[in-house]
Every structure is written in C-alpha cells, then in structure tokens.
Design a protein around this motif. Structure first.
Motif, PDB file in Angstrom:
ATOM      1  N   VAL A   1     -55.069  13.090  31.092  1.00  0.00           N
ATOM      2  CA  VAL A   1     -56.069  12.796  30.529  1.00  0.00           C
ATOM      3  C   VAL A   1     -56.749  13.734  29.662  1.00  0.00           C
ATOM      4  CG1 VAL A   1     -59.326  12.001  30.859  1.00  0.00           C
ATOM      5  CG2 VAL A   1     -57.614  10.781  32.596  1.00  0.00           C
ATOM      6  N   VAL A   2     -56.105  13.756  28.497  1.00  0.00           N
ATOM      7  CA  VAL A   2     -57.076  15.199  27.611  1.00  0.00           C
ATOM      8  C   VAL A   2     -58.207  14.916  26.798  1.00  0.00           C
ATOM      9  CG1 VAL A   2     -55.920  16.545  26.362  1.00  0.00           C
ATOM     10  CG2 VAL A   2     -54.577  15.314  27.513  1.00  0.00           C
ATOM     11  N   ASP A   3     -58.513  15.640  26.907  1.00  0.00           N
ATOM     12  CA  ASP A   3     -60.072  15.827  26.231  1.00  0.00           C
ATOM     13  C   ASP A   3     -59.714  15.555  24.572  1.00  0.00           C
ATOM     14  OD1 ASP A   3     -61.920  15.334  28.223  1.00  0.00           O
ATOM     15  OD2 ASP A   3     -62.448  16.976  28.895  1.00  0.00           O
ATOM     16  N   ARG A   4     -58.793  17.169  24.368  1.00  0.00           N
ATOM     17  CA  ARG A   4     -58.684  17.593  22.887  1.00  0.00           C
ATOM     18  C   ARG A   4     -57.114  18.677  23.254  1.00  0.00           C
ATOM     19  NH1 ARG A   4     -63.104  20.264  24.600  1.00  0.00           N
ATOM     20  NH2 ARG A   4     -62.373  22.280  24.745  1.00  0.00           N
ATOM     21  N   TRP A   5     -56.636  17.765  22.195  1.00  0.00           N
ATOM     22  CA  TRP A   5     -55.317  18.338  21.378  1.00  0.00           C
ATOM     23  C   TRP A   5     -54.614  18.359  19.888  1.00  0.00           C
ATOM     24  CZ3 TRP A   5     -50.551  16.412  25.499  1.00  0.00           C
ATOM     25  CH2 TRP A   5     -49.239  17.088  25.306  1.00  0.00           C
ATOM     26  N   THR A   6     -54.749  20.268  20.349  1.00  0.00           N
ATOM     27  CA  THR A   6     -54.787  20.604  18.923  1.00  0.00           C
ATOM     28  C   THR A   6     -53.138  20.880  18.722  1.00  0.00           C
ATOM     29  OG1 THR A   6     -57.058  20.979  18.725  1.00  0.00           O
ATOM     30  CG2 THR A   6     -55.234  22.043  17.750  1.00  0.00           C
ATOM     31  N   ALA A   7     -52.800  20.669  17.490  1.00  0.00           N
ATOM     32  CA  ALA A   7     -51.103  21.674  17.693  1.00  0.00           C
ATOM     33  C   ALA A   7     -51.848  22.151  16.156  1.00  0.00           C
ATOM     34  CB  ALA A   7     -50.178  20.188  17.529  1.00  0.00           C
ATOM     35  N   GLU A   8     -51.108  23.004  16.185  1.00  0.00           N
ATOM     36  CA  GLU A   8     -50.912  24.117  14.576  1.00  0.00           C
ATOM     37  C   GLU A   8     -49.581  24.621  13.923  1.00  0.00           C
ATOM     38  OE1 GLU A   8     -53.070  27.614  15.855  1.00  0.00           O
ATOM     39  OE2 GLU A   8     -55.147  26.373  16.569  1.00  0.00           O
ATOM     40  N   ALA A   9     -48.977  24.274  14.421  1.00  0.00           N
ATOM     41  CA  ALA A   9     -47.288  24.342  13.531  1.00  0.00           C
ATOM     42  C   ALA A   9     -46.576  23.108  13.782  1.00  0.00           C
ATOM     43  CB  ALA A   9     -46.382  25.665  14.731  1.00  0.00           C
ATOM     44  N   LYS A  10     -45.449  23.497  12.841  1.00  0.00           N
ATOM     45  CA  LYS A  10     -44.905  22.106  12.563  1.00  0.00           C
ATOM     46  C   LYS A  10     -44.179  21.132  13.984  1.00  0.00           C
ATOM     47  CE  LYS A  10     -42.482  22.845   8.441  1.00  0.00           C
ATOM     48  NZ  LYS A  10     -40.965  22.668   7.769  1.00  0.00           N
ATOM     49  N   ILE A  11     -44.126  20.326  14.148  1.00  0.00           N
ATOM     50  CA  ILE A  11     -43.901  19.237  15.291  1.00  0.00           C
ATOM     51  C   ILE A  11     -42.589  18.816  15.031  1.00  0.00           C
ATOM     52  CG2 ILE A  11     -44.586  16.931  16.970  1.00  0.00           C
ATOM     53  CD1 ILE A  11     -46.124  19.790  17.225  1.00  0.00           C
ATOM     54  N   ILE A  12     -41.697  18.905  15.298  1.00  0.00           N
ATOM     55  CA  ILE A  12     -39.865  18.012  15.071  1.00  0.00           C
ATOM     56  C   ILE A  12     -39.199  17.818  16.471  1.00  0.00           C
ATOM     57  CG2 ILE A  12     -38.009  19.312  13.559  1.00  0.00           C
ATOM     58  CD1 ILE A  12     -39.742  21.388  12.662  1.00  0.00           C
ATOM     59  N   SER A  13     -38.706  16.597  15.434  1.00  0.00           N
ATOM     60  CA  SER A  13     -37.570  15.847  17.068  1.00  0.00           C
ATOM     61  C   SER A  13     -36.242  15.869  15.924  1.00  0.00           C
ATOM     62  CB  SER A  13     -38.522  14.667  16.850  1.00  0.00           C
ATOM     63  OG  SER A  13     -37.240  14.572  17.796  1.00  0.00           O
ATOM     64  N   PHE A  14     -34.886  16.365  15.956  1.00  0.00           N
ATOM     65  CA  PHE A  14     -33.974  15.792  15.911  1.00  0.00           C
ATOM     66  C   PHE A  14     -33.423  14.897  16.728  1.00  0.00           C
ATOM     67  CE2 PHE A  14     -35.056  20.988  14.591  1.00  0.00           C
ATOM     68  CZ  PHE A  14     -35.135  20.383  13.101  1.00  0.00           C
ATOM     69  N   GLY A  15     -33.196  14.483  17.417  1.00  0.00           N
ATOM     70  CA  GLY A  15     -32.314  13.396  18.919  1.00  0.00           C
ATOM     71  C   GLY A  15     -33.168  12.045  17.894  1.00  0.00           C
TER      72      GLY A  15
ATOM     73  N   GLY B   1     -51.754   8.084  27.831  1.00  0.00           N
ATOM     74  CA  GLY B   1     -53.102   7.931  28.274  1.00  0.00           C
ATOM     75  C   GLY B   1     -54.268   8.398  27.936  1.00  0.00           C
ATOM     76  N   ILE B   2     -54.888   8.911  28.369  1.00  0.00           N
ATOM     77  CA  ILE B   2     -56.512   9.329  27.537  1.00  0.00           C
ATOM     78  C   ILE B   2     -56.278  10.276  26.706  1.00  0.00           C
ATOM     79  CG2 ILE B   2     -58.470   9.090  27.947  1.00  0.00           C
ATOM     80  CD1 ILE B   2     -57.311   5.921  29.046  1.00  0.00           C
ATOM     81  N   LEU B   3     -56.509   9.638  26.076  1.00  0.00           N
ATOM     82  CA  LEU B   3     -56.341  11.494  24.941  1.00  0.00           C
ATOM     83  C   LEU B   3     -57.968  10.944  23.664  1.00  0.00           C
ATOM     84  CD1 LEU B   3     -55.866  14.444  23.131  1.00  0.00           C
ATOM     85  CD2 LEU B   3     -54.433  12.385  22.558  1.00  0.00           C
ATOM     86  N   GLN B   4     -59.265  12.043  23.453  1.00  0.00           N
ATOM     87  CA  GLN B   4     -60.509  11.607  22.982  1.00  0.00           C
ATOM     88  C   GLN B   4     -60.088  11.944  21.535  1.00  0.00           C
ATOM     89  OE1 GLN B   4     -62.985  10.545  24.314  1.00  0.00           O
ATOM     90  NE2 GLN B   4     -61.858  10.088  25.593  1.00  0.00           N
ATOM     91  N   GLU B   5     -59.237  13.233  21.322  1.00  0.00           N
ATOM     92  CA  GLU B   5     -59.202  13.892  19.697  1.00  0.00           C
ATOM     93  C   GLU B   5     -57.456  14.464  20.157  1.00  0.00           C
ATOM     94  OE1 GLU B   5     -62.241  16.603  18.745  1.00  0.00           O
ATOM     95  OE2 GLU B   5     -64.064  14.898  19.230  1.00  0.00           O
ATOM     96  N   LEU B   6     -57.352  14.040  18.951  1.00  0.00           N
ATOM     97  CA  LEU B   6     -55.715  15.241  18.506  1.00  0.00           C
ATOM     98  C   LEU B   6     -55.465  15.192  16.851  1.00  0.00           C
ATOM     99  CD1 LEU B   6     -53.016  15.268  18.807  1.00  0.00           C
ATOM    100  CD2 LEU B   6     -52.416  12.720  18.050  1.00  0.00           C
ATOM    101  N   LYS B   7     -55.849  16.724  16.892  1.00  0.00           N
ATOM    102  CA  LYS B   7     -55.554  17.040  15.852  1.00  0.00           C
ATOM    103  C   LYS B   7     -54.548  18.072  15.752  1.00  0.00           C
ATOM    104  CE  LYS B   7     -58.251  19.146  12.206  1.00  0.00           C
ATOM    105  NZ  LYS B   7     -59.496  19.886  11.946  1.00  0.00           N
ATOM    106  N   VAL B   8     -53.962  17.136  14.544  1.00  0.00           N
ATOM    107  CA  VAL B   8     -51.879  17.799  13.971  1.00  0.00           C
ATOM    108  C   VAL B   8     -52.356  18.116  12.358  1.00  0.00           C
ATOM    109  CG1 VAL B   8     -49.843  17.367  14.087  1.00  0.00           C
ATOM    110  CG2 VAL B   8     -50.538  16.632  15.574  1.00  0.00           C
ATOM    111  N   THR B   9     -52.084  19.938  12.516  1.00  0.00           N
ATOM    112  CA  THR B   9     -52.822  20.232  11.158  1.00  0.00           C
ATOM    113  C   THR B   9     -51.118  20.786  10.338  1.00  0.00           C
ATOM    114  OG1 THR B   9     -52.639  22.997  12.481  1.00  0.00           O
ATOM    115  CG2 THR B   9     -54.418  21.500  12.018  1.00  0.00           C
ATOM    116  N   ALA B  10     -50.106  20.292  11.318  1.00  0.00           N
ATOM    117  CA  ALA B  10     -48.822  20.903  10.522  1.00  0.00           C
ATOM    118  C   ALA B  10     -48.214  19.349  10.262  1.00  0.00           C
ATOM    119  CB  ALA B  10     -48.263  21.972  11.332  1.00  0.00           C
ATOM    120  N   PRO B  11     -47.143  19.235   9.996  1.00  0.00           N
ATOM    121  CA  PRO B  11     -46.542  18.001   9.311  1.00  0.00           C
ATOM    122  C   PRO B  11     -45.816  17.492  10.842  1.00  0.00           C
ATOM    123  CG  PRO B  11     -45.646  19.254   7.652  1.00  0.00           C
ATOM    124  CD  PRO B  11     -46.479  19.991   8.839  1.00  0.00           C
ATOM    125  N   ILE B  12     -45.862  17.078  11.394  1.00  0.00           N
ATOM    126  CA  ILE B  12     -45.145  16.255  11.905  1.00  0.00           C
ATOM    127  C   ILE B  12     -43.672  15.241  12.025  1.00  0.00           C
ATOM    128  CG2 ILE B  12     -44.548  13.784  13.912  1.00  0.00           C
ATOM    129  CD1 ILE B  12     -47.230  14.112  14.601  1.00  0.00           C
TER     130      ILE B  12
END
Length: 419
Positions: free
Chosen positions: A259-273, A283-294
C-alpha cells in the motif's frame, strides 16, 4: 574521548570493544582487515573517523551483527558479495532504534523481524551497496504465482501476527553500478503478508539502483525488483531520485504489492531483460508520477501493468517498448486517471511474456485494457504508435469512461490487410 568511547585501529581492539559493557561508542581508524563477524551489544554505536575508515571481513564471513538500539555511521563495511555486511540478531525482543547513516558496503544489508523480534524502528540516511548477491537466500515471499528474491537491501517484517509492526524511514539508498548490478532484487521492503505483520515506511527514497536477478530463462515462478514494496508494506512516499535499471529475466524495475500513498520516479526506468516490466502494480497505489521515460528492451517486457489492486492516478512522461510481446500499458483492474505526456510507442510484434506465473503470448499493443480492467479517464499527448506488423495501437475489452488522445493513433507496421 570520554570513558564510554573507545578508539580502535586493529581487529583485536575492535572485538574487545564490542565485548566491553562499559564501551558505548566505538570509533574505527583506518582499514581493519580480515575481521571475523562482529556483534554490537544493545546500545552500542560504531562509527568511522576519516575517509579511510573501514572494516574488511574475512572471506565467506558475515559482517556486522546488530542487536537493538545500535547506530552505525560514516564507515565502509566490506564482506563477500553473497554474505551480509550488516544483519541483525533475531533473538532479541525489539530492534529498538537501528540507525545506518553514511554507510557503504560490499555485501548485503538484511534486517529481519522474525523469531523473537516483535517491534522496532529502522532509520537509514545514506546507504550505498556497491555489490551484493541475494540469490542464495531461500526465504522468499510468495504471491500471484511467483516467489520474490530478496534484495541487496532487505527490510522484512516476517512475523505473521497482525499486531507486530516495524516502522522505518529510508533515505538515500543506492545499489550496484551501471553495468555491474547487484544480484537478486535491489531494494526490498515488506511485511509478513496482506493479513500479517506490517512494515510501515515514512519515506523510501533511492538514488541509482542497478540489479540483475540472475533468473534462468524459462523460469516462470521467480521474479525480482529493482525497487520492490512487497505485501505488508505500507509506505507514505516512495521517491526514486536516480535511475532504476534491471538487466535480467523476470526483473521488474519498480513493483508494488503493498500500500503506497505516493510514488514518484524522477529518472529513467529501464529494463533490458525478458518479461521485465517497467512498473507493475498488484497492490494499492494512490498516486504514481514518473517524470522520465519508462523504456524496456526485452521480450514480453511491458511498460506499465495493473494486474491486481488499483491505482488512483498514474502519470507518465513517455512509455517505450522494443521487443515482441512488450505491451506499452496494460490495465487488468479498475483504475482512476491515466496520463501520458509524450506518447506510447512499441516496436515489437507477438511474443511470450510472464503473466502471474505463466508464460503466455502477447502482442506489443500500445494501450491494452483487458477484461476486468477499466479506466475512468485516459489522457495521452504525443499519440499511441505501434511499429510491429499487425499490431494494433489500442486493445479494449474493458470500460473507458473518457479517452483523449492527441498526436495520433498510428499502426505504422501495417499488415492488417492480411488479418
């Protein structure tokens, strides 16, 4: 130094200080080499004096064992990567208050509430785990058809009693290096289950995290996460200040079972696999903000997924996937508002992807609303574009109350005349 403070510059004087009940504060000078495991008594603190203050533990040995009310500041602790540089004594009734400030390690940091431990608080402010390997740990949370590997940093309330709560404030955590990731998960925080012991986290703030779970291709029942909030974790705010990058099979980049109220990602989110999702929510996530590319590069590596639970607001900069089976955004549960500022783009066709412990075939659709999924409002600027042959930009099996797309909906790969 006062009578309760002891300066140590050899392994022998270090061990003697940890066994002296009259010593509350231990100050390390220089690099103490080839040390055995060291135990801090309740109330003792350990700090380094000077930039070179360090303890290097003997090969194959765990490092510093905490008990309760311990402080560790301004020091480097080096153990073998698969061993624990810092861990805790589970035979005490409470962690008290454990503090890790400005600590660098080689080797894992693992703090568990199990056995007799039923209370306590963990405070971290500056923890850099250069290298670690958690793949040998057999205790792994299980849910949704998969087991989760522990992390380079693991804080886990394993108690099954709902009355047991561990609190924490975790700031400035980093793990691995670009091209030299930690093995297993990166940052792992969790409780005993949805109806078990709780871990409450005021802040979980990470700098750069690089991880590779080392899971064998074709393994459907194991996953890892670069940053993973497991069930039983209740987090006020997650903030990823630095990039989070995963390299291996079934390596989620950001994953929430709690359970997360706020999740903020400010840099790149990268997956190679392969089957490594940028952000996946169970789960339960109120607010998600990703300000860089996924951005994902492996087969079946989707950008964003809501499988179970819900997200009230999900706000993205841009979502890009490059391989077969790699859906841009996939919604399987009711969510609130979904916003993308610079578009969704996929480059692959149809391919295998891990879904709840099973490998199934998916097409690299830009936006997919699965049966059971629904969205109150979707607003996408920059368009939705697919480049694979016969791949539709949008798939809708659930309700969308309002859909606004600017920048076009484009199937650049064509091929629909053959379908």
């Amino acid at each position: 130094m006062n009578a309760q403070e002891k300066a140590v510059s050899t392994v022998e004087t270090l061990i003697a200080a940890t066994r002296d009940k009259n010593v509350q504060h231990i100050v390390v000078y220089g690099n103490l080499m080839n040390a055995p495991s060291v135990n801090l008594m309740p109330g003792q603190s350990l700090r380094g004096d000077g930039a070179g203050a360090a303890i290097t533990f003997a090969k194959g040995k765990d490092g510093l064992r905490l008990s309760s009310d311990n402080r560790v500041h301004n020091i480097r602790l080096d153990a073998s990567a698969e061993k624990r540089a810092i861990f805790n004594d589970t035979s005490v009734a409470s962690l008290g208050r454990l503090e890790l400030h400005s600590v660098t390690t080689t080797g894992r940091v693992q703090i568990l509430a199990r056995d007799k431990v039923r209370s306590g608080h963990v405070d971290v402010n500056g923890l850099d785990i250069v290298a670690a390997d958690a793949r040998g740990e057999k205790d792994r949370p299980h849910g949704y058809g998969v087991y989760v590997l522990q992390g380079a940093f693991t804080l886990w309330n394993m108690q099954q009693d709902t009355g047991v709560t561990i609190s924490s404030d975790l700031v400035g955590l980093s793990a691995g290096r670009d091209g030299a990731p930690v093995r297993g998960s990166g940052i792992f925080v969790g409780g005993g289950g949805d109806k078990a012991g709780r871990l409450t986290v005021r802040r979980l703030e990470t700098d750069a995290v690089y991880s590779d779970g080392g899971i064998a291709p074709g393994t459907p029942d194991q996953i890892t996460g670069g940053v993973f909030t497991v069930y039983g974790a209740h987090v006020d705010a997650v903030r990823n200040r630095g990039p989070v990058v995963t390299y291996g099979v079934n390596d989620m980049v950001l994953d929430n079972w709690g359970v997360v109220d706020r999740w903020t990602a400010e840099a790149k989110i990268i997956s190679f696999g392969s089957s490594g999702i940028g952000f996946v929510n169970f789960g339960i996530l109120q607010e998600l903000k990703v300000t860089a590319p996924i951005e994902t590069f492996g087969r079946g590596a989707r950008g964003f997924n809501v499988y179970t639970g819900t997200v009230n607001l999900a706000d993205f900069d841009r979502v890009i996937t490059h391989a077969d089976g790699a859906v841009g955004i996939q919604i399987s549960q009711p969510v609130g508002r979904l916003v993308v500022h610079r578009g969704i783009e996929t480059f692959g066709g149809t391919g295998p992807s891990l879904v709840k412990g099973k490998v199934i075939a998916l097409s690299a659709i830009g936006l997919s609303i699965k049966p059971g999924g629904s969205v109150r409002e979707i607003e996408i600027s920059g368009g939705i574009k697919t480049n694979g042959v016969g791949v539709s930009p949008i798939e809708q099996h659930g309700a969308i109350e309002a859909l606004h797309v600017s920048g076009g909906i484009v199937a650049a790969g064509g091929g629909f005349e053959e379908i």
